[in-house]
Design an enzyme around this catalytic site. Sequence first.
Site, PDB file in Angstrom:
ATOM      1  CE1 TYR A  53      -2.712  -3.353   1.303  1.00  9.87           C
ATOM      2  CE2 TYR A  53      -4.356  -1.645   0.913  1.00  9.87           C
ATOM      3  CZ  TYR A  53      -4.034  -2.982   1.090  1.00  9.87           C
ATOM      4  OH  TYR A  53      -5.027  -3.933   1.036  1.00  9.87           O
ATOM      5  CD  GLU A  54      -1.289   5.945  -2.342  1.00 11.51           C
ATOM      6  OE1 GLU A  54      -0.962   5.808  -3.525  1.00 11.51           O
ATOM      7  OE2 GLU A  54      -2.180   6.714  -1.973  1.00 11.51           O
ATOM      8  CB  SER A  55       0.650   4.027   3.954  1.00 15.44           C
ATOM      9  OG  SER A  55       0.430   2.634   3.989  1.00 15.44           O
ATOM     10  N   GLY A  56       3.574   2.908   2.468  1.00 11.58           N
ATOM     11  CA  GLY A  56       4.915   2.403   2.744  1.00 11.58           C
ATOM     12  C   GLY A  56       4.946   0.993   3.301  1.00 11.58           C
TER      13      GLY A  56
ATOM     14  CG  HIS B 104       0.446  10.263  -3.366  1.00 12.75           C
ATOM     15  ND1 HIS B 104      -0.141  11.427  -2.934  1.00 12.75           N
ATOM     16  CD2 HIS B 104      -0.314   9.245  -2.867  1.00 12.75           C
ATOM     17  CE1 HIS B 104      -1.209  11.121  -2.209  1.00 12.75           C
ATOM     18  NE2 HIS B 104      -1.341   9.816  -2.158  1.00 12.75           N
TER      19      HIS B 104
END
Lengths: 265, 281
Positions: A53-56, B104
Amino acid sequence: MTSVSDFTPNEMMTIAAARALSNDDVCFVGIGAPSAACNVARLTHAPDITLIYESGTIGTAPNVLPLSIGDGELCETAVTTVSVPEMFRYWLQGGRISIGFLGAAQLDRFGNINTTVIGDYHKPKVRLPGGGGAPEIATSCRQVFITMKQATRGMVEKIDFYTSFGHGEGGNHRERLGIPTKGPTLLITDLAIWKPDPETKEFTVVSMHRGVTKDMVQDTCGWKVRFSGQLEETPPPSELELTTLRELQARTERAHGGKKGKQDA
Amino acid sequence: MAKFQSLKEAVAENLRDGDTVAFEGFTHLIPHAAAHEAIRQGIKDLTLIRMTPDIIYDQMIGMGLAKKVVFSYAGNPGVGLLRRMRDAIENGWPRAIETEEHSHAAMANAYEAGAAGLPCAIFRGYRGAGLREVNPNIRSVTCPFTGEELAAVPAHRPDVAFIHAQKANRRGDVLIEGIVGVQKEAVLASKRSVVTVEEIVDDFDDLHPNLCILPHWTVTSIVEVPGGAHPSYTHGYYDRDNAAYLEWDRVSADRDLFTAWMKENVLDAGPEIFAARVKEL
């Protein structure tokens, strides 16, 4: 696998999308329907799939579907959690992701997606949230899967804004822009499975879900639909697939206080 | 050298009318208490930078603090749209705002470039994307070695960054763990920084050596605000208050309801109420 006859179009969509993923995939997961599909795949036939997920959070295995891309459970169950700049530079731009899995507010026949505005950009009729990670997910992942419910206002002849680039105007448009990745290779809706024509890159229906007619597909799509000459029927959900999805959604509902937010699939 | 201050003092000393400011946090550790203090002090004409402007920027925009927002995803995470920000963009209420929109990848790279002291960020991005046509700050450069065309955006260099973290020690070093987002980069890219923390502890001697630590000499001000990220969460302390995010969708849908909510929960309140809000989470 025993199949079941009682399932909803949304359940069929999520399960058909899950089947497209394999154990070896490294998948960049969008929130909403893609997240449900990716986790059903992990809980059934692809236990070793790497979900990012793009939150890392890399290699995450949530017990319930996250409400947002940064829920704590994603981090707690991940193999590792990296900073957001590292995520976009080393992992996405670095070419380590095999599949980007996106949803769409507006989609055209060439897999171009708009999640930015309805109407003119500078005088929008509706200001949508915007692209987030999608512009680079669409070009840096080796291929892109898209999943969405069919509706004429979502599947349109012409999108209002190119948030993320699919096949552009079709043919070799990606190549002409110097984009080396494959782009959208699969579209899974609540009615059908679509793949791009090898030459024109226009999405073509290759399989319809059980009980769906060509008219139903056309009536919920804003462009003139092309159907494959070898049209198939999507195998209905197996007992295991359906139970896994329903249990996942029940756990999610309990965890989020009876409210599912947007991850209902 | 980090100063230990009250939230009121830290905001008054570090945030001024017309500043460019980043209140960062990627779903996790969002500095709600600090944003509410900025609203109470009525700071004006801010340029707000944030990858994911969510409830706090919706509140600041709705209260008229912002003249411009630089962002890459403007949504209420997991719920839907930002209704106050939309009202400002679509109808100019309570004032018109400028927007500068990125992806982003561009925002993350711009913070990193700022932290690295570079004038711009270079990355492989925006290919075929519509934002290139509407944002004049998205440009391109040619790699002098390979000839590859790459995207370039200006580095973020905010006047001040606000972040929330788990702990500081008595010297003022700051610890962040869990989803670390872009906060380290935001602090190092900014001229000044204010860090609210859940607690202040004696030292970090028993902690894993690689936890994300900002040394005390990189931070301007530290404020202890237990619960200060609510309704976002602090890993190891309290969970995300999902019901509050859903509730915001209802509150923000109506100008009068929004105004009344802000008076009761922000203008007439103080940072001490955050601890009570997270007690049950």
